[in-house]
Design a protein around this motif. Structure first.
Motif, mmCIF file in Angstrom:
data_model
loop_
_atom_site.group_PDB
_atom_site.id
_atom_site.type_symbol
_atom_site.label_atom_id
_atom_site.label_comp_id
_atom_site.label_asym_id
_atom_site.label_seq_id
_atom_site.Cartn_x
_atom_site.Cartn_y
_atom_site.Cartn_z
ATOM 1 N N GLY A 120 31.285 74.430 59.351
ATOM 2 C CA GLY A 120 30.437 75.615 59.439
ATOM 3 C C GLY A 120 30.238 76.059 60.881
ATOM 4 N N GLY A 121 29.235 76.889 61.073
ATOM 5 C CA GLY A 121 29.039 77.548 62.366
ATOM 6 C C GLY A 121 28.623 76.625 63.502
ATOM 7 N N GLY A 122 27.934 75.512 63.204
ATOM 8 C CA GLY A 122 27.559 74.562 64.246
ATOM 9 C C GLY A 122 26.118 74.701 64.701
ATOM 10 N N ARG A 164 26.528 88.509 62.641
ATOM 11 C CA ARG A 164 27.819 89.197 62.499
ATOM 12 C C ARG A 164 28.891 88.231 61.976
ATOM 13 N NH1 ARG A 164 29.941 91.437 67.537
ATOM 14 N NH2 ARG A 164 31.327 92.598 66.197
ATOM 15 N N CYS A 165 28.616 87.675 60.803
ATOM 16 C CA CYS A 165 29.487 86.635 60.249
ATOM 17 C C CYS A 165 30.847 87.199 59.858
ATOM 18 C CB CYS A 165 28.819 86.010 59.023
ATOM 19 S SG CYS A 165 28.492 87.190 57.718
ATOM 20 N N GLY A 166 31.822 86.300 59.723
ATOM 21 C CA GLY A 166 33.117 86.681 59.168
ATOM 22 C C GLY A 166 33.028 86.733 57.645
ATOM 23 N N ILE A 167 34.201 86.734 56.989
ATOM 24 C CA ILE A 167 34.217 86.912 55.528
ATOM 25 C C ILE A 167 34.310 85.570 54.785
ATOM 26 C CG2 ILE A 167 36.743 87.167 55.361
ATOM 27 C CD1 ILE A 167 34.126 89.170 53.332
ATOM 28 N N MET A 168 34.514 84.470 55.531
ATOM 29 C CA MET A 168 34.807 83.200 54.850
ATOM 30 C C MET A 168 33.781 82.817 53.781
ATOM 31 S SD MET A 168 35.325 79.367 56.349
ATOM 32 C CE MET A 168 33.798 79.216 57.269
ATOM 33 N N ASP A 169 32.497 82.830 54.146
ATOM 34 C CA ASP A 169 31.498 82.262 53.237
ATOM 35 C C ASP A 169 31.370 83.083 51.952
ATOM 36 O OD1 ASP A 169 31.183 80.562 55.330
ATOM 37 O OD2 ASP A 169 29.218 81.287 55.944
ATOM 38 N N GLN A 170 31.248 84.391 52.125
ATOM 39 C CA GLN A 170 31.100 85.239 50.940
ATOM 40 C C GLN A 170 32.378 85.212 50.104
ATOM 41 O OE1 GLN A 170 30.305 86.146 54.064
ATOM 42 N NE2 GLN A 170 28.099 86.465 53.980
ATOM 43 N N GLY A 189 27.324 76.402 47.369
ATOM 44 C CA GLY A 189 27.502 76.306 48.817
ATOM 45 C C GLY A 189 28.972 76.026 49.101
ATOM 46 N N ARG A 190 29.287 75.828 50.358
ATOM 47 C CA ARG A 190 30.671 75.512 50.716
ATOM 48 C C ARG A 190 30.724 74.574 51.916
ATOM 49 N NH1 ARG A 190 30.017 76.038 55.188
ATOM 50 N NH2 ARG A 190 29.931 77.868 56.536
ATOM 51 N N VAL A 191 31.836 73.840 51.992
ATOM 52 C CA VAL A 191 32.197 73.214 53.259
ATOM 53 C C VAL A 191 33.457 73.928 53.722
ATOM 54 C CG1 VAL A 191 31.232 70.929 52.772
ATOM 55 C CG2 VAL A 191 33.568 71.444 52.048
ATOM 56 N N ALA A 248 23.686 82.777 69.470
ATOM 57 C CA ALA A 248 24.838 82.087 70.074
ATOM 58 C C ALA A 248 26.107 82.403 69.288
ATOM 59 C CB ALA A 248 24.584 80.586 70.100
ATOM 60 N N TYR A 249 25.974 82.521 67.979
ATOM 61 C CA TYR A 249 27.125 82.863 67.131
ATOM 62 C C TYR A 249 27.647 84.252 67.514
ATOM 63 C CZ TYR A 249 29.792 83.745 62.834
ATOM 64 O OH TYR A 249 30.794 84.041 61.934
ATOM 65 N N ASN A 250 26.723 85.204 67.590
ATOM 66 C CA ASN A 250 27.129 86.578 67.930
ATOM 67 C C ASN A 250 27.739 86.633 69.329
ATOM 68 O OD1 ASN A 250 26.278 87.436 65.431
ATOM 69 N ND2 ASN A 250 24.281 88.172 66.146
ATOM 70 N N GLY A 256 39.432 75.260 60.332
ATOM 71 C CA GLY A 256 39.555 76.697 60.600
ATOM 72 C C GLY A 256 38.168 77.261 60.876
ATOM 73 N N GLU A 257 37.574 76.788 61.995
ATOM 74 C CA GLU A 257 36.180 77.166 62.269
ATOM 75 C C GLU A 257 36.118 78.290 63.308
ATOM 76 O OE1 GLU A 257 33.796 76.569 59.988
ATOM 77 O OE2 GLU A 257 34.134 74.426 60.280
ATOM 78 N N HIS A 258 35.330 79.298 62.984
ATOM 79 C CA HIS A 258 35.140 80.491 63.824
ATOM 80 C C HIS A 258 36.420 81.332 63.930
ATOM 81 C CE1 HIS A 258 30.988 79.802 65.174
ATOM 82 N NE2 HIS A 258 31.296 78.526 64.992
ATOM 83 N N THR A 259 37.373 81.041 63.068
ATOM 84 C CA THR A 259 38.609 81.833 63.071
ATOM 85 C C THR A 259 38.495 83.061 62.180
ATOM 86 O OG1 THR A 259 39.310 80.222 61.430
ATOM 87 C CG2 THR A 259 40.262 79.993 63.624
ATOM 88 N N ASP A 260 37.530 83.075 61.255
ATOM 89 C CA ASP A 260 37.518 84.178 60.273
ATOM 90 C C ASP A 260 37.277 85.534 60.924
ATOM 91 O OD1 ASP A 260 34.781 83.599 60.678
ATOM 92 O OD2 ASP A 260 34.249 83.713 58.548
ATOM 93 N N TYR A 261 36.349 85.599 61.902
ATOM 94 C CA TYR A 261 36.087 86.906 62.528
ATOM 95 C C TYR A 261 37.120 87.228 63.606
ATOM 96 C CZ TYR A 261 33.397 83.758 65.594
ATOM 97 O OH TYR A 261 33.001 82.733 66.410
ATOM 98 N N ASN A 262 38.121 86.353 63.745
ATOM 99 C CA ASN A 262 39.275 86.651 64.601
ATOM 100 C C ASN A 262 40.525 86.914 63.758
ATOM 101 O OD1 ASN A 262 38.331 86.249 67.473
ATOM 102 N ND2 ASN A 262 37.593 84.360 66.521
#
Ligand code: GLA
Length: 381
Positions: free
Chosen positions: A323-325, A160-166, A23-25, A214-216, A29-35
């Motif tokens: 994380g996403g919240g 529609r997640c960003g790339i951070m987690d993977q 897993g990850r913490v 809500a994320y999308n 830099g939250e919600h910045t990956d898809y930006n």
């Protein structure tokens, strides 16, 4: 039901192979990956494990120990709207790339809280992908693996997640967090400077409904902000430029965009502060990040806010949601000698307030997903 381990169709007599993904913490830099911005994740020593037995038939059976549920599907199957979609998506995309011929029985168990904002989805996707590749004698470079799993999450569970987690699950190095530029994908490992500081994870144990939609929705609001500001993504806007132009944006798009623009700047300051061991600055940046996620991006919730406030009152050097919240976990940097007392008191206060038994544990920076080889073998982990 659990898959039959000694199925007549099993190809191998040599027993199952074991794969795991951490897993990850995210430190900041939250919600910045898809930006296309900056993130600062760290893999943790809690894992999703996949024990895999190959079959000759092109069929996969997954069994989840935590959920006590199973599913059986063709290598290329459609989404069905439950947990098995993570495995279905990964399998289908590997199949399309010509990498799968055989299926197998995959038994999944986890030491990582599921659905708790610690990226159990990416861990599951990557562990399943490694298992299926392994059973088929194939490999993918880490970046391709990360992208394939991200795509599976877009197309199957429709997140529609960003790339951070993977990315962190496939690139982590033990003992380090990773600063990643989600546009160029340049990254550097940052060793945590101080052996006397522990990172404590506190799981609120709540998951609010509609987190995926809500994320999308947040993602669409950011795209709208970029369009109105005339840039390809919010990464291209500095805090100064944003304040000069923000009147062009209606609410809530303006607040969402402000969070992203300022959060990107915070990640860069945070990296410098962490590297010079400036815990006061680290703590302030984490507090600003949390407040911005609460007030501007509006992805926090009373349980997360309580945990963060209580963490600060109990003397953490830095606390924020991660994380996403919409529920999930908070993180806290705590002096090593105080970690145990801190965790116990945090749990007590949380339980007194919400009547919920939180799961609170210290974590270490773990390495990337891999096959777990038997003890004694050359490169065993
Ligand atoms: C989830 C997503 C990530 C990222 C975080 C928020 O974990 O999977 O891509 O957007 O939320 O930072």
């Amino acid at each position: 039901m659990r898959p039959e381990r000694n199925s007549e169709t099993a190809l191998s007599q040599s027993g199952p192979r074991l794969f795991r993904a951490p897993g990850r913490v995210n430190l900041i830099g939250e919600h910045t990956d898809y930006n296309e911005g900056y993130v600062f994740p760290q893999a943790i020593d809690r894992y999703v494990y996949v024990e895999a037995l190959p079959w000759a038939e092109p069929v996969i059976e997954v069994w989840s120990e935590e959920l006590n549920a199973s599913a059986r599907f063709e290598l290329q199957s459609a989404a069905v709207g439950n947990w098995s979609d993570y495995a279905r998506g990964v399998s289908a995309l590997l199949r399309v790339r010509g990498l799968l011929r055989h299926g197998g029985a995959l038994r999944i168990r986890s030491t990582l809280p599921l659905g708790g904002g610690l990226s159990s989805s990416a861990a599951l996707e990557v562990a399943v992908a490694l298992a299926l590749l392994g059973l088929n004698g194939k490999q993918l470079p880490p970046m391709e693996l990360a992208r394939l799993c991200q795509r599976a999450e877009h197309e199957y569970p429709k997140m529609r997640c960003g790339i951070m987690d993977q990315f962190i699950v496939t690139h982590a190095q033990e003992g380090a967090a990773l600063m990643l530029d989600c546009r160029s994908l340049e990254h550097r490992q940052v060793r945590l400077p101080d052996g006397n500081i522990r990172l404590v994870v506190a799981n609120t144990m709540v998951k609010h409904e509609l987190a995926a939609s809500a994320y999308n929705q947040r993602r669409r609001e950011c795209e709208e902000a970029a369009r109105l500001l005339g840039v390809s993504s919010l990464r291209d806007v500095t805090p100064g430029e944003f304040h000069a132009k923000s009147r062009l944006l209606p609410e809530p798009v303006r607040s969402r965009a402000r969070h992203i623009v300022e959060e990107n700047a915070r990640v860069l300051f945070f990296a410098q502060a962490l590297e010079r061991g400036d815990w006061r600055e680290v703590g302030e940046l984490m507090a600003e990040s949390h407040d911005s996620l609460k007030n501007l991006y509006q992805v926090s919730c009373p349980e997360l806010d309580f945990m963060v406030d209580a963490g600060r009152e109990l003397g953490s050097l830095g606390s924020r949601m991660t994380g996403g919240g919409f529920g999930g976990c908070t993180i806290h940097f705590v002096e090593a000698g105080q970690a145990e007392g801190f965790s116990a008191e945090l749990a007590t206060r949380y339980r007194r307030h919400f009547g919920i038994r939180a799961q609170i544990f210290p974590c270490l920076a773990a390495g990337a997903a891999c096959e777990v080889l038997p003890a004694g073998s050359a490169s065993g982990t």
